[in-house]
Design a protein around this motif. Sequence first.
Motif, short mmCIF file in Angstrom:
data_model
loop_
_atom_site.label_atom_id
_atom_site.label_comp_id
_atom_site.label_asym_id
_atom_site.label_seq_id
_atom_site.Cartn_x
_atom_site.Cartn_y
_atom_site.Cartn_z
N PHE A 91 -8.00 -0.61 -1.24
CA PHE A 91 -6.98 -1.09 -0.31
C PHE A 91 -6.78 -2.58 -0.58
CE2 PHE A 91 -8.80 2.63 1.62
CZ PHE A 91 -7.70 3.29 2.16
N ALA A 92 -5.61 -2.91 -1.12
CA ALA A 92 -5.31 -4.30 -1.50
C ALA A 92 -6.44 -4.84 -2.37
CB ALA A 92 -5.10 -5.18 -0.27
N GLN B 87 0.84 -1.18 0.00
CA GLN B 87 0.00 0.00 0.00
C GLN B 87 0.89 1.24 0.00
OE1 GLN B 87 -3.47 0.02 0.66
NE2 GLN B 87 -3.78 -2.17 0.93
N LEU B 88 0.34 2.32 -0.49
CA LEU B 88 1.00 3.60 -0.37
C LEU B 88 0.54 4.26 0.92
CD1 LEU B 88 0.69 4.99 -4.00
CD2 LEU B 88 2.58 3.75 -2.96
N LEU B 89 1.48 4.73 1.70
CA LEU B 89 1.17 5.45 2.93
C LEU B 89 1.49 6.92 2.75
CD1 LEU B 89 2.55 3.11 5.74
CD2 LEU B 89 0.16 3.59 5.21
N SER B 90 0.58 7.77 3.16
CA SER B 90 0.80 9.21 3.07
C SER B 90 1.56 9.66 4.31
CB SER B 90 -0.54 9.94 2.96
OG SER B 90 -1.24 9.51 1.83
N ALA C 109 -4.92 1.69 9.61
CA ALA C 109 -5.97 0.81 10.12
C ALA C 109 -6.39 -0.20 9.06
CB ALA C 109 -7.16 1.63 10.59
N MET C 110 -6.49 0.25 7.82
CA MET C 110 -6.86 -0.67 6.74
C MET C 110 -5.79 -1.73 6.52
SD MET C 110 -9.88 -0.01 5.78
CE MET C 110 -9.83 -1.16 4.40
N MET C 111 -4.54 -1.39 6.78
CA MET C 111 -3.46 -2.34 6.59
C MET C 111 -3.28 -3.30 7.76
SD MET C 111 -0.64 0.28 4.93
CE MET C 111 0.68 -0.93 4.87
N PRO D 125 -11.71 -2.81 10.40
CA PRO D 125 -10.59 -1.90 10.70
C PRO D 125 -11.11 -0.67 11.44
CG PRO D 125 -10.50 -2.64 8.42
CD PRO D 125 -11.83 -3.09 8.95
N VAL D 126 -10.34 -0.22 12.44
CA VAL D 126 -10.76 0.92 13.24
C VAL D 126 -9.60 1.90 13.39
CG1 VAL D 126 -10.31 -0.36 15.39
CG2 VAL D 126 -11.77 1.68 15.43
#
Length: 454
Positions: free
Chosen positions: A276-277, A95-98, A234-236, A414-415
């Motif tokens: 996401f994925a 994933q790309l993280l900002s 959280a999504m990851m 996810p939270v």
Amino acid sequence: NNASIHKSIHIHHHHHNNISHDWNQRMKLSFLRNTCQTNGILRLCMQMNGCHAFSSQHLFCMHSSSFTSSSSLQSIPTNFHVSLSSDTAASKNEQLLSTSRLGLDPNLNRFHAPIVYHERYSFASWPRNHTFPMHKFQATADALLTRYPGSHMPRSLVHNKLDFYRPLDLSQIPYNEWFPEHVICKDYLNRFLSGTLSYEQCRLIGFREQTSKPELIERTMLEVAGTVLTCQLAMMYGIASNVGGGTHHAWREQGAGYTIVNDLAVSANYCLNKNFAHRSLDRVLVIDCDVHQGDGTARYSSANNSEDDKLSLSSPLSGLFTLSIHCEENYPFPKARSTYDISLPSGTNDEEYLQALQESVKMALAEVRPDLVIYDAGIDIYRKDVLGKLNISEEGIRSRDRFVLDTCVTAKIPVAAVIGGGYDKDLDALGRRHAIVHEEAAYLWRKYRLFEKK
């Protein structure tokens, strides 16, 4: 069955309605495309002329990367597209993280979930006597880095300040992508960023003459970037938290109640428009447990849909649903209409509060079936909070946070947690209370061995 939650529970429904390319024209970006491969990173060196001119690099942080980055990085505007060649492309899971700096690798971190923090969430020139405790963000980070008397933890929760994930800096934020016209009015955002909001706009926000301070403008946008990053994490990894966020009174055209840009709405919109994925999100639920109703976020949600169609996706921000558990006799007046409103009377105690919380959270999760929960863990429900009117103990706050987070994690939702409101002249005590939600996320991180999530 729902009548037992509280006699004043209300189930309501709201109806609402790209920042254009001028933004990039205003910024007049010129690029020096210098690509090199270091630890799986594509670096794009660019030169920026115009507003917020900082020299830096932008980082694409891959899921499997582990490295230390420079502390000042630069974003790519949304009309500049990058294709990774096959030798640098990430695997399907990546994933790309900002982020301007990666934190401690979650797969190697067996003590706490990913935590997001930027050292400029607080700034020194804020008036010490102001009702809004701007220094609380630093106080919360300090609490996480310190083992204090009475702590539930065997050591400081965070070992080193470099273990925090650091959100994008002001100059890196992709404004066109994150702030489309249906999320925030272009004119309002431009006037805020240029320090030219009207007297009345600044009065409604509550910061008055402080609103045009460059430091406040910067930290406002950093906080939004922090919540976007928290949602990505959280999504990851299933759970993540931000040492900031929860600006739930702001809406598309205006800020209010010490909030200027609604990070919850911006982040929800971002997630609803990303994969996401290879998984798309259709529904985001904001669970807002601040003592004040999240009226700004409610304006974006499904609450204006008809009573018979409250869970449809036809809303100003399609796919956003809101549950607000708040004090009926507290700000704002009048109240907005969330998807679910739980209105509690002044003086509500731990037992009454937790019963209302548990029943309403279970109901909302069952009906909305969200792909992501954004949790506003405001601590102004505390019995001694300057702006709160409920009678909740610190243990009650801890029980609340554990219930919400555990319920999401066990349901495999996810939270992403943000700290929300909290007001106290004792900044150390305030920071420790805000640290509770991060401690509870860490407890669940270890309990369910989420560091093993791939």
